[in-house]
Design a protein around this motif. Structure first.
Motif, PDB file in Angstrom:
ATOM      1  N   ASP A   7      -6.198 -28.955  30.277  1.00 38.14           N
ATOM      2  CA  ASP A   7      -5.172 -27.981  29.916  1.00 38.14           C
ATOM      3  C   ASP A   7      -5.459 -26.626  30.559  1.00 38.14           C
ATOM      4  O   ASP A   7      -4.549 -25.924  31.003  1.00 38.14           O
ATOM      5  CB  ASP A   7      -5.116 -27.820  28.393  1.00 38.14           C
ATOM      6  CG  ASP A   7      -4.515 -29.050  27.723  1.00 38.14           C
ATOM      7  OD1 ASP A   7      -3.928 -29.885  28.444  1.00 38.14           O
ATOM      8  OD2 ASP A   7      -4.652 -29.176  26.501  1.00 38.14           O
ATOM      9  N   ALA A  31      -1.147 -39.303  34.699  1.00 38.03           N
ATOM     10  CA  ALA A  31      -0.581 -40.640  34.879  1.00 38.03           C
ATOM     11  C   ALA A  31      -0.556 -41.428  33.583  1.00 38.03           C
ATOM     12  O   ALA A  31       0.177 -42.411  33.465  1.00 38.03           O
ATOM     13  CB  ALA A  31      -1.379 -41.396  35.943  1.00 38.03           C
ATOM     14  N   HIS A  35       4.342 -36.520  27.371  1.00 38.12           N
ATOM     15  CA  HIS A  35       4.432 -35.144  26.905  1.00 38.12           C
ATOM     16  C   HIS A  35       3.176 -34.854  26.116  1.00 38.12           C
ATOM     17  O   HIS A  35       2.581 -35.748  25.566  1.00 38.12           O
ATOM     18  CB  HIS A  35       5.662 -34.969  26.001  1.00 38.12           C
ATOM     19  CG  HIS A  35       6.949 -35.077  26.743  1.00 38.12           C
ATOM     20  ND1 HIS A  35       7.489 -34.030  27.447  1.00 38.12           N
ATOM     21  CD2 HIS A  35       7.807 -36.111  26.864  1.00 38.12           C
ATOM     22  CE1 HIS A  35       8.637 -34.423  27.981  1.00 38.12           C
ATOM     23  NE2 HIS A  35       8.846 -35.672  27.640  1.00 38.12           N
ATOM     24  N   PRO A  36       2.781 -33.604  26.041  1.00 40.66           N
ATOM     25  CA  PRO A  36       3.455 -32.443  26.575  1.00 40.66           C
ATOM     26  C   PRO A  36       2.940 -32.007  27.945  1.00 40.66           C
ATOM     27  O   PRO A  36       3.563 -31.216  28.622  1.00 40.66           O
ATOM     28  CB  PRO A  36       3.116 -31.366  25.540  1.00 40.66           C
ATOM     29  CG  PRO A  36       1.750 -31.743  25.076  1.00 40.66           C
ATOM     30  CD  PRO A  36       1.690 -33.241  25.115  1.00 40.66           C
ATOM     31  N   GLU A  37       1.767 -32.557  28.368  1.00 37.44           N
ATOM     32  CA  GLU A  37       1.166 -32.003  29.580  1.00 37.44           C
ATOM     33  C   GLU A  37       2.063 -32.189  30.805  1.00 37.44           C
ATOM     34  O   GLU A  37       2.143 -31.330  31.669  1.00 37.44           O
ATOM     35  CB  GLU A  37      -0.199 -32.649  29.828  1.00 37.44           C
ATOM     36  CG  GLU A  37      -1.270 -32.223  28.848  1.00 37.44           C
ATOM     37  CD  GLU A  37      -1.299 -33.113  27.624  1.00 37.44           C
ATOM     38  OE1 GLU A  37      -0.349 -33.926  27.465  1.00 37.44           O
ATOM     39  OE2 GLU A  37      -2.228 -32.992  26.823  1.00 37.44           O
ATOM     40  N   ARG A  38       2.725 -33.329  30.858  1.00 37.69           N
ATOM     41  CA  ARG A  38       3.541 -33.598  32.040  1.00 37.69           C
ATOM     42  C   ARG A  38       4.648 -32.556  32.189  1.00 37.69           C
ATOM     43  O   ARG A  38       4.889 -32.033  33.267  1.00 37.69           O
ATOM     44  CB  ARG A  38       4.144 -35.000  31.914  1.00 37.69           C
ATOM     45  CG  ARG A  38       4.928 -35.439  33.113  1.00 37.69           C
ATOM     46  CD  ARG A  38       4.003 -35.995  34.177  1.00 37.69           C
ATOM     47  NE  ARG A  38       4.491 -35.637  35.496  1.00 37.69           N
ATOM     48  CZ  ARG A  38       3.994 -36.135  36.622  1.00 37.69           C
ATOM     49  NH1 ARG A  38       2.976 -36.961  36.579  1.00 37.69           N
ATOM     50  NH2 ARG A  38       4.478 -35.779  37.786  1.00 37.69           N
ATOM     51  N   HIS A  39       5.299 -32.291  31.087  1.00 36.58           N
ATOM     52  CA  HIS A  39       6.378 -31.316  31.154  1.00 36.58           C
ATOM     53  C   HIS A  39       5.831 -29.919  31.455  1.00 36.58           C
ATOM     54  O   HIS A  39       6.440 -29.149  32.209  1.00 36.58           O
ATOM     55  CB  HIS A  39       7.151 -31.304  29.838  1.00 36.58           C
ATOM     56  CG  HIS A  39       8.321 -30.365  29.853  1.00 36.58           C
ATOM     57  ND1 HIS A  39       9.461 -30.618  30.582  1.00 36.58           N
ATOM     58  CD2 HIS A  39       8.512 -29.163  29.256  1.00 36.58           C
ATOM     59  CE1 HIS A  39      10.306 -29.612  30.429  1.00 36.58           C
ATOM     60  NE2 HIS A  39       9.759 -28.724  29.625  1.00 36.58           N
ATOM     61  N   GLU A  40       4.683 -29.633  30.902  1.00 41.29           N
ATOM     62  CA  GLU A  40       4.047 -28.343  31.165  1.00 41.29           C
ATOM     63  C   GLU A  40       3.762 -28.190  32.665  1.00 41.29           C
ATOM     64  O   GLU A  40       4.096 -27.184  33.282  1.00 41.29           O
ATOM     65  CB  GLU A  40       2.744 -28.254  30.361  1.00 41.29           C
ATOM     66  CG  GLU A  40       1.819 -27.102  30.742  1.00 41.29           C
ATOM     67  CD  GLU A  40       2.306 -25.762  30.228  1.00 41.29           C
ATOM     68  OE1 GLU A  40       3.376 -25.727  29.586  1.00 41.29           O
ATOM     69  OE2 GLU A  40       1.627 -24.759  30.471  1.00 41.29           O
ATOM     70  N   ASP A  42       5.122 -29.806  35.167  1.00 39.10           N
ATOM     71  CA  ASP A  42       6.352 -29.762  35.958  1.00 39.10           C
ATOM     72  C   ASP A  42       7.001 -28.390  35.908  1.00 39.10           C
ATOM     73  O   ASP A  42       7.504 -27.885  36.917  1.00 39.10           O
ATOM     74  CB  ASP A  42       7.339 -30.817  35.455  1.00 39.10           C
ATOM     75  CG  ASP A  42       6.905 -32.226  35.835  1.00 39.10           C
ATOM     76  OD1 ASP A  42       6.107 -32.354  36.781  1.00 39.10           O
ATOM     77  OD2 ASP A  42       7.357 -33.175  35.192  1.00 39.10           O
ATOM     78  N   SER A  43       7.010 -27.782  34.740  1.00 40.34           N
ATOM     79  CA  SER A  43       7.645 -26.464  34.650  1.00 40.34           C
ATOM     80  C   SER A  43       6.837 -25.426  35.430  1.00 40.34           C
ATOM     81  O   SER A  43       7.406 -24.528  36.064  1.00 40.34           O
ATOM     82  CB  SER A  43       7.785 -26.039  33.186  1.00 40.34           C
ATOM     83  OG  SER A  43       6.526 -25.813  32.590  1.00 40.34           O
TER      84      SER A  43
ATOM     85  N   ASP B 139       9.025 -35.098  35.983  1.00 39.58           N
ATOM     86  CA  ASP B 139       9.742 -35.983  35.079  1.00 39.58           C
ATOM     87  C   ASP B 139      11.212 -35.578  35.054  1.00 39.58           C
ATOM     88  O   ASP B 139      11.622 -34.560  35.602  1.00 39.58           O
ATOM     89  CB  ASP B 139       9.117 -35.972  33.684  1.00 39.58           C
ATOM     90  CG  ASP B 139       9.277 -34.639  32.982  1.00 39.58           C
ATOM     91  OD1 ASP B 139      10.113 -33.823  33.422  1.00 39.58           O
ATOM     92  OD2 ASP B 139       8.579 -34.404  31.998  1.00 39.58           O
ATOM     93  N   THR B 216      12.209 -22.025  34.344  1.00 37.60           N
ATOM     94  CA  THR B 216      12.025 -23.402  34.821  1.00 37.60           C
ATOM     95  C   THR B 216      11.566 -24.322  33.705  1.00 37.60           C
ATOM     96  O   THR B 216      11.245 -25.477  33.954  1.00 37.60           O
ATOM     97  CB  THR B 216      10.993 -23.462  35.967  1.00 37.60           C
ATOM     98  OG1 THR B 216       9.732 -22.970  35.487  1.00 37.60           O
ATOM     99  CG2 THR B 216      11.460 -22.661  37.139  1.00 37.60           C
TER     100      THR B 216
END
Lengths: 234, 239
Positions: A7, A31, A35-40, A42-43, B139, B216
């Protein structure tokens, strides 16, 4: 690496500011999670792409598209070969395809200048010519059709000169040096443009610093000079 | 050298570049992605022409010289070609190009720095990670944010520039060192003489502010706390 450590690195990861081991650990973690790390991530990455818009758009050399497509055509043989210039040549029809098969990669050898003329054909006339000359961070790429105007020249890494002088490009021939054109780079050391000049297949190229109106014969410092042409059969 | 004033420099920059299809053309990215997956090389050429200037400009900004930047750009597009089966057709190809081009430029910058003693240009431009396409695909929830960032690049640029101006200088500095000079957080800490935790914290805060400025997508419930609130206040930096 613990979840807390991952994180802690997500912003650095989004900015490509992690080392290879950290990157691998983070991507392994991502992989396996949704959520939530993936969305974090990506943003944050979308924000990082926003940073990319601050970089000034630039036009790469015409030859880059040709090299890319040639690499695709060659399939797995995409790795440049150090110290070798090579071409599968044909007369070019326009600049777009001038180098379509001109997969020239000319690398600096022994710390000085390496140059190559990359073409095919028996007499060279009408053939696609590409020459790359590099010395330290300075680089000149010239593209032309033998015997035809223009010569498209790209300079990179050559410091911008004072207003009263310029970089004069010469065709180096046995009977003397002939002016190709003169130009000056921008504040980033970059220039690209066409010279109204017909190169011969046996021309070498050189750059000197001359008065802005140009000199009939070279008088200034030789900045770059090719060591000669290299013809490589496909 | 002569002394008389010169006419304008010979050889004005080329303006009639036959490959210059307008770069702002809206390409049907979904169809383009599918054509890439069908191994249609003309799709790669279209993708390249649409994004080459932006990708090359970014790589040049990171690497500082055109030959290396071209290597990075070529490597990025080749990675997209070679890993086309991993592209999500609904995603933003432009964002994917920029993400991979930046990563390849950073990799090349670090490799070049490590090999600076050698006089040859690196021949390892194509040796980057092989799985970066899949990892670069956001995603579904983030797809819109990615597309929005590049749909209006001028607007994005203005908002990012304004947000950077508002950042505390210490945050701005580490963000720029990371993104535009390709330094790792450790290299930044070493260069600035700061504890590692401080650099990571500043990166988190600074990028979080930019995310807010671009809208974003703030983390949803349960997401890791970046320490940045919607009003732009950040947590105290950790030493």
């Amino acid at each position: 690496m613990t979840c807390d450590e991952i994180d802690d690195l997500l912003a650095a990861y989004a900015l490509d500011a992690v080392d290879d081991d950290e990157r691998a650990a983070i991507e392994d973690h991502l992989a396996t999670c949704e959520h939530p790390e993936r969305h974090e991530v990506d943003s944050l990455r979308a924000a990082a792409i926003g940073l990319a818009t601050l970089a000034e758009e630039r036009e790469p050399s015409v030859a880059l598209e040709a090299r890319l497509l040639a690499s695709v055509e060659r399939g797995s043989e995409t790795r440049p070969r150090p110290g070798v210039g090579y071409i599968a040549g044909r007369p070019r029809r326009d600049l777009r395809w001038a180098g379509a098969l001109v997969a020239g990669v000319v690398l600096m050898v022994a710390g000085f200048v390496a140059g190559a003329l990359l073409f095919s054909g028996d007499d060279g006339s009408g053939e696609a010519l590409v020459q790359v000359v590099q010395k330290d961070a300075m680089r000149m790429r010239a593209e032309a059709v033998a015997g035809e105007s223009p010569v498209t020249v790209t300079l990179a890494g050559l410091g911008r000169l004072p207003e009263d002088v310029g970089y004069q490009v010469w065709a180096v021939r046995d009977d003397g040096w002939v002016t190709v054109g003169i130009c000056n780079t921008d504040e980033d050391g970059w220039w690209e443009g066409d010279f109204d000049f017909a190169l011969r297949p046996d021309d070498a190229l050189a750059i000197t610093i001359e008065p802005r109106e140009g000199s009939p014969t070279p008088t200034g410092e030789v900045v770059l000079r090719s060591t000669g042409w290299e013809r490589t059969a496909q | 050298m002569g002394s008389s004033r010169a006419a304008p420099a010979a050889g004005a920059p080329a303006t009639d570049d036959p490959i210059d299809a307008p770069t702002d053309d809206r390409v049907d990215e979904r169809a383009l992605a599918r054509r890439l997956q069908a191994r249609d090389a003309s799709a790669l050429a279209e993708l390249y022409r649409a994004h080459r200037q932006r990708a090359f400009g970014l790589a040049y900004r990171v690497l500082g010289d055109a030959p290396a930047a071209e290597d990075a750009v070529q490597s990025a597009f080749l990675a997209l070609w070679q890993q086309a089966d991993r592209i999500a057709p609904e995603g933003s190809l432009g964002a994917l190009v920029m993400t991979i081009a930046h990563r390849r430029a950073v990799d090349l910058a670090r490799r070049r720095a490590a090999e600076r003693v050698h006089t040859h240009r690196t021949s390892a431009a194509f040796d980057g990670p092989t799985a970066d396409v899949a990892e670069a695909i956001p995603d579904e929830e983030a797809q819109a944010a990615f597309a929005r960032v590049l749909d209006d690049p001028e607007g994005t640029r203005r908002r990012v520039a304004a947000a950077l101006d508002r950042l505390p200088v210490e945050q701005r500095m580490v963000v720029e060192l990371a993104y535009f000079e390709g330094l790792t957080h450790r290299a930044i800490a070493e260069r600035l003489g700061l504890p590692g935790g401080t650099v990571k914290s500043r990166l988190r805060l600074g990028l979080g502010h930019l995310r807010d400025a671009l809208d974003t997508g703030a983390p949803e419930t349960g997401a890791p706390d970046t320490g940045v609130t919607r009003d732009g206040r950040g947590e105290e930096e950790r030493a």
